[in-house]
Design a protein around this motif. Structure first.
Motif, PDB file in Angstrom:
ATOM      1  N   SER A 177       0.342   6.271   1.002  1.00 49.03           N
ATOM      2  CA  SER A 177      -0.086   5.546   2.310  1.00 49.03           C
ATOM      3  C   SER A 177       0.903   4.226   2.123  1.00 49.03           C
ATOM      4  CB  SER A 177      -1.318   5.234   2.247  1.00 49.03           C
ATOM      5  OG  SER A 177      -2.360   6.282   2.344  1.00 49.03           O
ATOM      6  N   VAL A 209       0.497  -0.272  10.881  1.00 47.14           N
ATOM      7  CA  VAL A 209      -0.517  -0.934  11.867  1.00 47.14           C
ATOM      8  C   VAL A 209      -0.199  -2.497  11.909  1.00 47.14           C
ATOM      9  CG1 VAL A 209      -2.496   0.326  11.138  1.00 47.14           C
ATOM     10  CG2 VAL A 209      -1.878  -1.416   9.816  1.00 47.14           C
ATOM     11  N   LYS A 253       3.817   6.644   3.354  1.00 50.06           N
ATOM     12  CA  LYS A 253       3.855   7.276   4.497  1.00 50.06           C
ATOM     13  C   LYS A 253       2.863   6.768   5.474  1.00 50.06           C
ATOM     14  CE  LYS A 253       7.116  10.112   3.528  1.00 50.06           C
ATOM     15  NZ  LYS A 253       6.778  11.596   2.930  1.00 50.06           N
ATOM     16  N   GLY A 254       2.125   5.843   5.045  1.00 42.68           N
ATOM     17  CA  GLY A 254       0.718   5.471   5.921  1.00 42.68           C
ATOM     18  C   GLY A 254       1.098   5.145   7.237  1.00 42.68           C
ATOM     19  N   GLN A 255       0.411   5.321   8.251  1.00 39.65           N
ATOM     20  CA  GLN A 255       0.703   4.845   9.855  1.00 39.65           C
ATOM     21  C   GLN A 255       0.739   3.314   9.605  1.00 39.65           C
ATOM     22  OE1 GLN A 255      -2.546   5.086  11.960  1.00 39.65           O
ATOM     23  NE2 GLN A 255      -1.463   4.842  14.118  1.00 39.65           N
ATOM     24  N   ASN A 299      -4.898   6.911   4.309  1.00 42.18           N
ATOM     25  CA  ASN A 299      -5.462   8.158   4.828  1.00 42.18           C
ATOM     26  C   ASN A 299      -6.892   8.140   4.813  1.00 42.18           C
ATOM     27  OD1 ASN A 299      -6.257  11.194   4.372  1.00 42.18           O
ATOM     28  ND2 ASN A 299      -4.131  11.511   4.768  1.00 42.18           N
ATOM     29  N   ARG A 340       0.297  -0.813   6.104  1.00 40.08           N
ATOM     30  CA  ARG A 340       0.010   0.399   6.486  1.00 40.08           C
ATOM     31  C   ARG A 340      -1.402   0.828   6.517  1.00 40.08           C
ATOM     32  NH1 ARG A 340       4.769   3.515   6.475  1.00 40.08           N
ATOM     33  NH2 ARG A 340       6.542   2.395   5.990  1.00 40.08           N
TER      34      ARG A 340
END
Lengths: 450, 235, 599
Positions: free
Chosen positions: C515, C522, C518-520, C439, C436
């Motif tokens: 993160s 990738v 909840k991190g994006q 932020n 992930r």
């Protein structure tokens, strides 16, 4: 973009700080201006590199920021550029090293006409020794160190007989005369540092070390210990006074020689008894102290400490301030003792007095006090018994109300502020670790019954 | 000062060697024929355990080298300071140390025999030699203990005596390294059992490698002992 | 094809241990990635303890005598523990145990370290070392307060905090750490030498590996010196030997020691101590090179010089140690030698700085959070490195030694620059470790406060040192005449900034934790980097790293923005047939990829 701006601001800020900060070398008081010059040169060379490389980097961050359509330039190496940079750097290095080593060559070469003085470091004070007319310092041995022989002088060595022993923490040096400062330690590593002189060196137990200088202006300079030597390291303070040659000679002549120290007779308690009569009115027949009269207990206290305090009162080092009310009352009594022999006599008598149990008058949290006491034990001993070697008096089962007052006095600067009161100034520093009166009470409630 | 110069010479030598090693002068961004990668290495393709042992021996060498440096510096300390009375009194080594030295040499010889037997797949010979080698090492250690006790029983034994203190430190550290070796030696027998039971050639190869590395370690510790012994005898 | 060389294509050599249970996978694990995270977690935890101690120290310095619980005893215990923890238990463990463990197998294309069991044990022994260290807080007398340098005779004599028990626990903890480090170091060195995948020559390794590799060698050879001195000091303290103890009258009492040399300890300590700072610095140098090249989309400038500089620094670091001892009382003639070697070592170091800046020059700079930290490193390291030139030059060192100039220098060059690299590296590899992205806003906030804050804390200290303000002082009484009130005022401000910077690290910790959940999410190579660790089939990489087949390497680690290539990066495992190699612009252009040259 922000990064480039910040970089430029930091460069500008750093250079500005360099020029506008109030802190720079103390005004030089010795011949070592070459040291200052080498530092200046180093600042120019390193400063140039700092400014150029960082501003170049800031420019690069802007110029080569990511923009659509632009690509980085593939360049694994550039031998020419790298060699030029290496050569330039090497030149800069040589430019700094060469003067540095040249000055160092002077540092290691003591002038032939240098006088000599010994600085003796111990936990946590300084003392000094000058050779006598023979120009030679007598030999010493750590194992000979005792209350009567704090310098560890070797009584068999004739060269030591005329050595001048300076027991206090203030050293005087003659102006414009090169001097080799020989350093010795009784116990652990210390370092005798006077910022205005620029040169300094550790003293190592078991070895003799040295440095040399020529004092070039008169004045009073702080001498600091700069090698962590134990908890009271930050309070180990001395002073160097540079004086004109005649003034220095007068001062030196007043310092006792080793022969004179050897000749001191022990105190006579019988003579002391008569002298004590005037003290007993306040301090009690048996030296037990009297709280109503603000006179502390004397019996059981180290004789060396009582003698030191009496001398301090006599010389006006203690009890000279109006706000030190009770000490001011004490001072005239000390002057009834005509000379050092009288002091020794009365102290010998006090030493013969029996000791009575002394009840505590201060209440506090002894548990907290124990934690606080860990910083005092270094000098005063684990049981508060006092140690002659550190100059710290006994504080257990003495007059705790008196100690509370003294701690407050130290903390507020009422006691310990006199220029010659080095032990006092040490206590002033240490007492500031007690943030409030409650801390004092806690501490004393722990120490008293030990 | 001479020790400093020695370290400086060593560092410079290493640096020069590193610069001269060809493969560090390669330009890695340049095209190279697919598959024909220049991989000439100064190290032969060796199993990791062997490289690991040599690296470890470098560490142990550093350790003993530093102890010896400290020994020499402490010995020369008071002379260097111009003080007349050095407190260095050479230790009278207990006679048993000579016997111990012989025992350790024998142990190394026997371990070498084990290694040769392993290389020729004479497993029973190898096992026997290993056991004798280990036993001799234990005899050496017993002899060392005897030597320590002899010394500590002498009248003048005091912890303040630097030569005596160093004698103990150096010999004890050496003995501890031997003990470590014995721990590994012990594990070989267990591995040998596993290899026999599973009849796996790969496992047997592992055992042979272990014996080889053990032997190297033994020879190394013998070398260390000889250096220490000469040092202690002569100072 | 016969390969002569230290490369492994032999999967059976790594009889890979395939764990099934949670316990074997995440706790008692031999997987280098798990071990790396374990090291990082413990190192950061103990580092936070040391950070807290530094805040307490700053409270005392900024607001002296306001806090009764910070008395001189505790103050000296804090400076000692803070220093030792930061240098050894945080920085060394984090760079080598943390980053070394994670990156070496991945960047070299192997499945794991060559001695996985030993590697696992090394972590647990490190943890034991930390626990023994912390135990010092609970023994009578508390931990040692002798300064991280632990100089005898004071360290074991009354008058110094912890002289009875604390110092022994400290020495024991260090000895245990050294054992752990040796186990780990054996792995790092042997893995780099023996377990690189096909095609991964030494000169195709990323500089991160070179930095960690040489630091490991340094450590293996230098830590024994600390071990030797620790044993000898323990014996001096417990059974009364006199290795370091001369004749002493301690607080009036003649002790039963004699003939020992305190300088012997200093020589041994600094023989370790100086390489130690390069053990911290070299991995930082290597890692920052990779951060810069990836985020500037440009090869590291002068890769070969960078490698040689790392090796030169490593070798030379063994012959500069006594620049820590110029005023120790050692033979002053040594000063000539050590000043010379110290200033010589500045040359390869300076070359590295130039090359970092030249990597940015003509690059395609993306100011990502890792890049910000990398630039912050360059700025602060230039400052710290330059002040080293003052202290290395014996004449200049004499007035500055023992003052705040030294404190400023070593914090800038050990505490600010490498820590900025640590953060940059953690942000950079965060997506690889967790899959992930962190932020970015919080990351930038963390960067700006830490970078500007830390620089502002230590810049003024240089000038306090020039004035002559001594270090290791609990308080400065007004009886010191040459210290003006402005120093006290500055100390207040510095303490306030220090507390702000310390508190801001919570932002980082929050970012890491938040993160993670909840991190994006990738893909495996969000930074579009070339080195092998970004080319794993899965992200986070699974046990064994590469799936059924080990990678094969065809090019060096810095094919960024290669002219003619379809993208601005070419991963190391892309064959030359797919994308031609880059050109060396100093020489005549190659006509085809098949015209190779051997050096």
């Amino acid at each position: 973009m922000a990064m480039a701006i910040v970089l430029v601001l930091l460069v500008v800020g750093t250079v500005a700080f360099h020029y506008f900060s109030p802190w720079w070398f103390t005004p030089l008081a010795s011949n070592w201006e070459m040291v200052d010059q080498t530092v200046d040169l180093t600042f120019w060379v390193t400063g140039a590199v700092f400014v150029v490389v960082n501003l170049f980097m800031a420019w690069t961050v802007v110029r080569y920021r990511h923009r659509a359509g632009h690509r980085a330039h593939f360049e694994p190496e550039n031998k020419k550029l790298e060699w030029w940079l290496t050569i330039l750097t090497s030149l800069g290095i040589v430019a700094m090293l060469a003067p540095g080593l040249t000055v160092w060559a002077k540092f290691v070469t003591v002038p032939d006409n240098a006088g000599v003085v010994e600085v003796l470091g111990q936990q946590w004070s300084w003392s000094y020794r000058f050779p006598g007319d023979d120009g030679k310092l007598g030999t010493t041995d750590t194992r000979l160190i005792s209350l009567d022989n704090p310098f560890g002088m070797n009584p068999q060595d004739p060269a030591g007989r005329d050595d001048r022993l300076v027991a206090g923490s203030e050293l005087r040096l003659p102006l414009d005369k090169p001097v080799r400062v020989v350093l010795r330690s009784k116990d652990v590593l210390h370092q005798f540092a006077v910022p205005q002189f620029r040169v300094k060196m550790d003293m190592v137990p078991g070895m003799i070390t040295q440095f040399w200088l020529t004092p070039t202006r008169t004045g009073r300079f702080d001498a600091l210990c700069e090698q962590l030597c134990g908890l009271p390291h930050f309070a180990m303070r001395g002073r160097v006074v540079v004086a004109e040659a005649t003034e220095f000679a007068d001062w030196l002549a007043q310092q006792p020689t080793y022969t004179q120290v050897l000749a001191q007779t022990a105190g006579d308690p019988v003579a002391g008894q008569a002298l004590y009569a005037v003290c007993s009115a306040c301090h009690g027949q048996e030296g037990e102290g009297n709280r109503e009269l603000n006179a502390p207990k004397l019996s059981g206290q180290g004789g060396w400490y009582l003698a030191k305090q009496l001398k301090a009162y006599k010389d006006g080092v203690r009890g000279n301030r109006d706000d030190d009310v009770y000490a001011k009352q004490m001072a005239p009594f000390a002057t009834t003792l005509a000379d050092d022999a009288a002091i020794r006599d009365v102290v010998a008598y006090i030493g013969s007095l029996p000791e009575r149990p002394t009840p505590a008058t201060i209440k506090g949290n002894a548990g907290r006090g124990k934690a606080l006491y860990s910083s005092c034990a270094a000098c005063h001993g684990g049981l508060g018994q006092g140690l002659w070697a550190t100059g710290a008096p006994r504080i257990s089962r003495m007059s705790d109300w008196y100690l509370a007052q003294q701690l407050r006095n130290f903390r507020q600067g009422i006691r310990g502020g006199h220029a010659q009161d080095f032990a006092g100034s040490q206590m002033a520093s240490m007492s500031k670790a007690l943030a409030d009166d409650r801390a004092i009470d806690d501490l004393l409630s722990y120490v008293h019954p030990l | 000062m001479s020790l400093t110069a020695a370290y400086a010479a060593l560092a410079t030598g290493l640096l020069v060697w590193a610069m001269l090693v060809r493969k560090l002068r390669v330009k890695p961004w340049e095209a190279q024929l697919a598959g024909e990668v220049e991989l000439a290495s100064s190290l032969p393709a060796a199993p990791a355990a062997r490289i690991g042992l040599w690296v470890f021996l470098a560490v142990v060498t550093a350790l003993f080298g530093l102890f010896i440096s400290a020994y020499l510096m402490r010995m020369g300390h008071l002379h260097a300071e111009g003080l007349e009375m050095g407190d260095w009194r050479p230790v009278a080594e207990p006679a048993i140390l000579w016997v111990n030295t012989l025992v350790l040499i024998l142990a190394s010889v026997v371990m070498q025999w084990a290694r040769v037997a392993a290389a020729h797949s004479r497993i029973e010979r190898m096992r026997l030699a290993l056991m004798i080698g280990g036993a001799l090492t234990l005899v050496f250690l017993a002899g060392q203990i005897n030597g320590w006790r002899t010394l500590s029983a002498t009248q003048y034994a005091s912890p303040r005596d630097p030569a005596l203190a160093f004698f103990y430190v150096l010999t004890v550290v050496h003995a501890l390294h031997l003990l470590g070796g014995l721990y590994v030696w012990n594990r070989i027998f267990r591995r040998l059992g596993q290899a026999n039971r599973s009849q796996s050639p790969a496992r047997m190869a592992q055992v042979r490698l272990s014996v080889e590395l053990c032997t190297v370690y033994w020879h190394y510790l013998l070398l260390v002992w000889l250096v220490l012994f000469v040092l202690l005898l002569s100072t | 094809m016969a390969y002569v060389g230290a490369i492994a294509d032999l999967d059976h050599e790594h009889a890979l241990h395939d764990p099934q249970t949670f316990f074997r996978k995440y706790i008692w694990s031999q997987d280098h990635k798990v071990i790396a995270l374990q090291y990082m977690a413990v190192a950061i935890a103990i580092g936070l303890v040391a950070l807290t101690m530094s805040v307490l120290m700053r409270l005392q310095l900024g607001f002296p005598n306001s806090f009764s619980f910070i008395d001189p005893q505790e103050y000296y215990q804090y400076i000692t523990m803070h220093g030792m923890i930061m240098v050894i238990y945080l920085l060394t463990a984090l760079f080598l145990g943390g980053f070394g463990n994670y990156l070496i197998p991945l960047m070299c294309g192997s499945r794991d370290m060559v001695f996985p069991y030993l590697n696992m044990i090394s972590f647990w022994v490190y943890l034991l070392a930390v626990l023994v260290l912390v135990a010092g807080l609970f023994v009578p007398g508390g931990p040692t307060g002798a300064g991280w340098t632990l100089y005898p005779p004071q360290a074991i004599l009354p008058g110094t905090p912890g002289a009875t028990w604390g110092i022994l626990l400290m020495l024991a903890s260090l000895a245990i750490f050294i054992v752990a480090f040796t186990m780990g170091g054996l792995n790092y060195v042997t893995t780099v030498l023996q377990a690189r995948c096909r095609g991964m020559t030494l000169m195709r390794m990323p500089l991160s590996v070179w930095g960690i590799f040489s630091a490991s060698i340094l450590g293996l050879l230098a830590f024994p010196a600390l071990f030797v001195s620790a044993i000898m000091m323990t014996l001096d303290s417990t059974i009364g030997t006199s290795f370091f103890m001369p004749a002493i009258v301690s607080r009036g009492e003649t002790l039963d020691y004699g003939g020992g040399s305190p300088l012997l300890f200093q020589h041994l300590f600094w023989f370790f101590g100086h390489p130690e700072v390069y053990i911290v610095a070299l991995p930082a140098f290597g890692i920052v090179s990779d951060l810069l090249s990836t985020h500037a989309r440009r090869n590291i400038f002068g890769y070969r010089m960078m490698v040689w500089a790392i090796l030169a620094i490593a070798c030379l670091s063994f012959v500069v140690w006594a620049h820590h001892m110029y005023v120790s009382g050692m033979n002053p003639y040594f000063g000539f030698f050590f000043a010379t070697t110290t200033l010589i070592i500045a040359v390869p170091t300076a070359i590295k700085v130039y090359n970092w800046v030249l990597t940015l020059w003509r690059g395609d700079i993306h100011l990502t959070v890792p890049m910000l930290f990398a630039i912050g490193f360059i700025f602060t390291f230039i400052n710290g490195g330059l002040t080293g030139l003052f202290l290395g030059n014996v004449t200049v060192d004499v007035p500055l030694s023992g003052t705040y100039f030294v404190v400023a220098h070593f914090h800038m060059v050990m505490g600010v620059s490498p820590i900025l690299v640590v953060f940059g590296a953690l942000y950079h590899w965060y997506p690889k470790i967790t899959g992930r992205m962190f932020n970015e806003t919080l990351g930038k906030l963390h960067f700006w406060v830490t970078f500007v804050g830390a620089y502002s804390i230590f810049l003024p200290m240089h000038y306090m040192g020039i004035l002559g303000v001594p270090r290791r002082y609990y308080a400065y009484s007004n009886s010191i005449e040459f210290i003006p009130l402005s120093v006290q005022t500055a100390n207040q401000w510095i303490s306030v900034v220090a507390m702000i910077v310390a508190a801001t690290q919570l932002v980082f910790l929050f970012n890491v934790a938040w993160s993670f959940f909840k991190g994006q999410i990738v893909d495996g190579n969000p930074w579009r980097a070339t080195s092998l660790e970004w080319q794993t089939p899965e992200t986070p990489p699974r046990h064994g790293n590469w799936g059924p087949k080990l990678p094969v390497v065809h090019r060096w680690a810095y094919d960024y923005s290669v002219p003619g290539a379809p993208q601005d990066f070419v991963p190391q495992n892309v064959p030359a047939t797919e994308v031609p190699m880059g050109h060396d612009h100093d020489s005549a252009p190659q006509s085809s990829a098949t015209k190779g040259r051997h050096a």
